[in-house]
Design a protein around this motif. Structure first.
Motif, mmCIF file in Angstrom:
data_model
loop_
_atom_site.group_PDB
_atom_site.id
_atom_site.type_symbol
_atom_site.label_atom_id
_atom_site.label_comp_id
_atom_site.label_asym_id
_atom_site.label_seq_id
_atom_site.Cartn_x
_atom_site.Cartn_y
_atom_site.Cartn_z
ATOM 1 N N TRP A 29 -5.388 0.983 7.260
ATOM 2 C CA TRP A 29 -4.538 1.802 6.222
ATOM 3 C C TRP A 29 -5.638 2.450 5.167
ATOM 4 C CZ3 TRP A 29 -0.782 -2.653 4.426
ATOM 5 C CH2 TRP A 29 -0.041 -2.842 5.464
ATOM 6 N N THR A 52 1.967 -6.113 4.065
ATOM 7 C CA THR A 52 1.543 -7.166 5.001
ATOM 8 C C THR A 52 0.917 -8.269 4.326
ATOM 9 O OG1 THR A 52 0.280 -7.532 7.137
ATOM 10 C CG2 THR A 52 -0.869 -6.419 5.318
ATOM 11 N N LEU A 74 0.990 5.668 0.349
ATOM 12 C CA LEU A 74 0.402 7.059 0.591
ATOM 13 C C LEU A 74 1.272 8.315 0.280
ATOM 14 C CD1 LEU A 74 -1.887 8.382 2.702
ATOM 15 C CD2 LEU A 74 -0.148 8.443 4.193
ATOM 16 N N GLN A 130 -5.129 -3.770 7.099
ATOM 17 C CA GLN A 130 -5.297 -3.036 5.792
ATOM 18 C C GLN A 130 -6.627 -2.060 5.838
ATOM 19 O OE1 GLN A 130 -4.634 -5.608 2.166
ATOM 20 N NE2 GLN A 130 -4.380 -7.074 3.776
ATOM 21 N N TYR A 178 -3.271 3.202 16.451
ATOM 22 C CA TYR A 178 -2.570 2.942 15.323
ATOM 23 C C TYR A 178 -2.515 4.003 14.303
ATOM 24 C CZ TYR A 178 -0.729 0.021 11.465
ATOM 25 O OH TYR A 178 0.183 -0.221 10.431
ATOM 26 N N TYR A 189 -6.853 5.490 6.960
ATOM 27 C CA TYR A 189 -5.991 6.646 6.944
ATOM 28 C C TYR A 189 -5.773 7.501 5.582
ATOM 29 C CZ TYR A 189 -2.074 9.190 8.917
ATOM 30 O OH TYR A 189 -1.117 10.354 9.171
ATOM 31 N N PHE A 241 -4.192 5.142 2.647
ATOM 32 C CA PHE A 241 -3.259 4.658 1.976
ATOM 33 C C PHE A 241 -4.210 3.923 0.857
ATOM 34 C CE2 PHE A 241 -0.504 4.848 5.627
ATOM 35 C CZ PHE A 241 0.609 4.693 5.128
ATOM 36 N N TRP A 286 0.907 -1.241 -0.210
ATOM 37 C CA TRP A 286 0.059 -0.038 -0.020
ATOM 38 C C TRP A 286 0.773 1.105 0.093
ATOM 39 C CZ3 TRP A 286 -5.450 -0.028 1.343
ATOM 40 C CH2 TRP A 286 -6.145 -1.022 1.302
ATOM 41 N N ILE A 318 3.908 0.526 2.639
ATOM 42 C CA ILE A 318 3.891 -0.481 3.957
ATOM 43 C C ILE A 318 3.472 -1.844 3.120
ATOM 44 C CG2 ILE A 318 1.557 0.139 4.499
ATOM 45 C CD1 ILE A 318 2.426 -0.186 7.403
ATOM 46 N N GLY A 360 -2.561 12.026 4.235
ATOM 47 C CA GLY A 360 -3.116 11.179 5.210
ATOM 48 C C GLY A 360 -4.313 11.665 5.953
ATOM 49 N N LEU A 365 0.805 5.947 12.691
ATOM 50 C CA LEU A 365 0.983 6.397 11.177
ATOM 51 C C LEU A 365 0.915 8.057 11.272
ATOM 52 C CD1 LEU A 365 -1.972 3.995 9.628
ATOM 53 C CD2 LEU A 365 0.233 3.865 9.566
ATOM 54 N N GLU A 416 3.986 9.536 9.075
ATOM 55 C CA GLU A 416 3.901 10.534 8.070
ATOM 56 C C GLU A 416 4.448 11.910 8.474
ATOM 57 O OE1 GLU A 416 0.375 12.196 5.145
ATOM 58 O OE2 GLU A 416 -0.341 11.742 7.439
#
Length: 272
Positions: free
Chosen positions: A236, A225, A89, A233, A202, A239, A241, A87, A223, A94, A206, A210
Motif C-alpha cells: 500500500w 488489515t 489514498l 502494508q 497486487y 502504491y 496509501f 490506510w 483499506i 496512486g 489496486l 482506483e
C-alpha cells in the motif's frame, strides 16, 4: 468493520452481531470506540458490563494503550486480538503500474468462484478470530467467504485475470471486494492467489479499484488489515496509501477459555 464505524459513529454501545453469532454458535456483540469520539474508559467499561453476550469484540483507538489493564478487571477473560490499521489514498494520487497484456480486470465472477478465490487467498490470513480459542478458524474463513459473496452480489467486486504465455483461457488471479459510501470507496478484501504472489499483480488490482472509484466520482480509497500484516502494508505504501488510524482489538469472554478448536494449547513454563 467499516471506515464509517471507525470515524463517524458516536455512540459507545454493544451492538448485536447476528451473523457472527450464527457462525460461531455463541452470542457475539461488538463495541467500537470511534477515533476522536472522546469516549472515556468508564463509558467503554459500562458498555461491556451491560452486555450479556458470550463474546464482546471491542475495538478502540490504539493511543488508549492503558485500557487493556482495566479491561482485565471487568470479569471474564480479556483476549488481546491484534490491531486493525487503516490506510487512505486520495483517488487519482496512486502510483499505478503500467498495464500489461497478460492481465485483465472483470466484474464479479460466479458465486462459487468468489468463495474459491477467498479460500485460496485468505486461508492463512491471521485474522483476530484466531486469538480466541472459543472460535473455530474454519468458521472464520467461511465468514470471509460470506462477506465477499454479499459484496459481489451487490456489484462490489473486481477480479484480476492472468494469462500465461501459451495459455488459452486466462485464470482468476485475485479479487477485490468493495463498498461505495458517498465520496469514498472502501476495499473490504483484496488479494492475489498464492501461486501468483510476488509478481507485482497486487498493484494492478489496486489500480483497477482506483480507476473504478474515479469513474464514479469518489475522492478517496480506504483499506484496512491486521497490524501484523506488514507485507501488504508495504505494498500500500509503495502504491501511495498513507496510514491514518490504528485500533486495538480485544475479545471479552464471559466464561473460562477451553482448549482451542483444532489447536494444541500452548505449553506452560517448563513444559516441553
Amino acid at each position: 468493520m467499516s471506515w464509517q464505524d471507525v470515524t463517524e459513529a458516536r455512540d459507545v454501545r454493544a451492538v448485536a452481531s447476528p451473523l457472527e453469532s450464527a457462525r460461531f454458535g455463541l452470542t457475539v456483540e461488538r463495541v467500537t470506540v470511534p477515533a476522536g469520539s472522546g469516549a472515556s474508559f468508564a463509558e467503554v467499561g459500562a458498555a461491556v458490563l451491560e452486555s450479556a453476550a458470550d463474546v464482546v469484540v471491542l475495538r478502540y483507538p490504539a493511543e488508549h494503550v492503558g485500557w487493556f489493564a482495566g479491561l482485565t478487571g471487568l470479569g471474564g477473560t480479556a483476549v488481546f486480538a491484534d490491531s486493525l490499521v487503516y490506510w487512505r489514498l486520495p483517488a487519482g494520487a496512486g502510483r499505478a503500474p503500467e498495464p500489461v497484456p497478460e492481465l485483465s480486470v472483470s466484474g464479479p465472477p460466479a458465486p462459487a468462484e468468489v468463495r474459491e478465490l477467498v479460500a485460496a487467498v485468505f486461508a492463512a490470513y491471521g485474522n483476530h478470530y484466531l486469538a480466541n480459542p472459543l472460535l473455530d478458524p474454519a468458521a472464520a474463513l467461511a465468514g470471509y467467504q460470506e462477506w465477499a459473496s454479499r459484496a459481489a452480489a451487490g456489484g462490489g467486486c473486481l477480479t484480476l485475470e492472468h494469462r500465461e504465455a501459451g495459455e488459452g483461457r486466462p485464470r482468476l488471479a485475485g479479487l477485490a471486494t468493495l463498498e461505495d459510501e458517498g465520496p469514498r470507496t472502501e476495499i473490504l478484501l483484496a488479494g492475489v492467489v498464492p501461486g501468483l504472489q510476488g509478481r507485482g499483480l497486487y498493484a494492478h488490482l489496486l489500480r483497477a479499484v482506483e480507476e473504478r472509484a474515479l469513474a464514479r466520482g469518489a475522492t478517496e480509497v480506504v483499506i484496512s488489515t491486521q497490524g501484523h500484516n506488514t507485507r501488504v502494508q508495504r505494498a500500500w505504501a509503495r502504491y501511495g496509501f498513507e496510514p491514518v488510524q490504528t485500533l486495538l482489538t480485544v475479545h471479552l469472554v464471559r466464561s473460562p477459555l477451553p482448549r482451542a478448536h483444532g489447536r494444541d494449547p500452548l505449553p506452560l513454563a517448563g513444559e516441553r
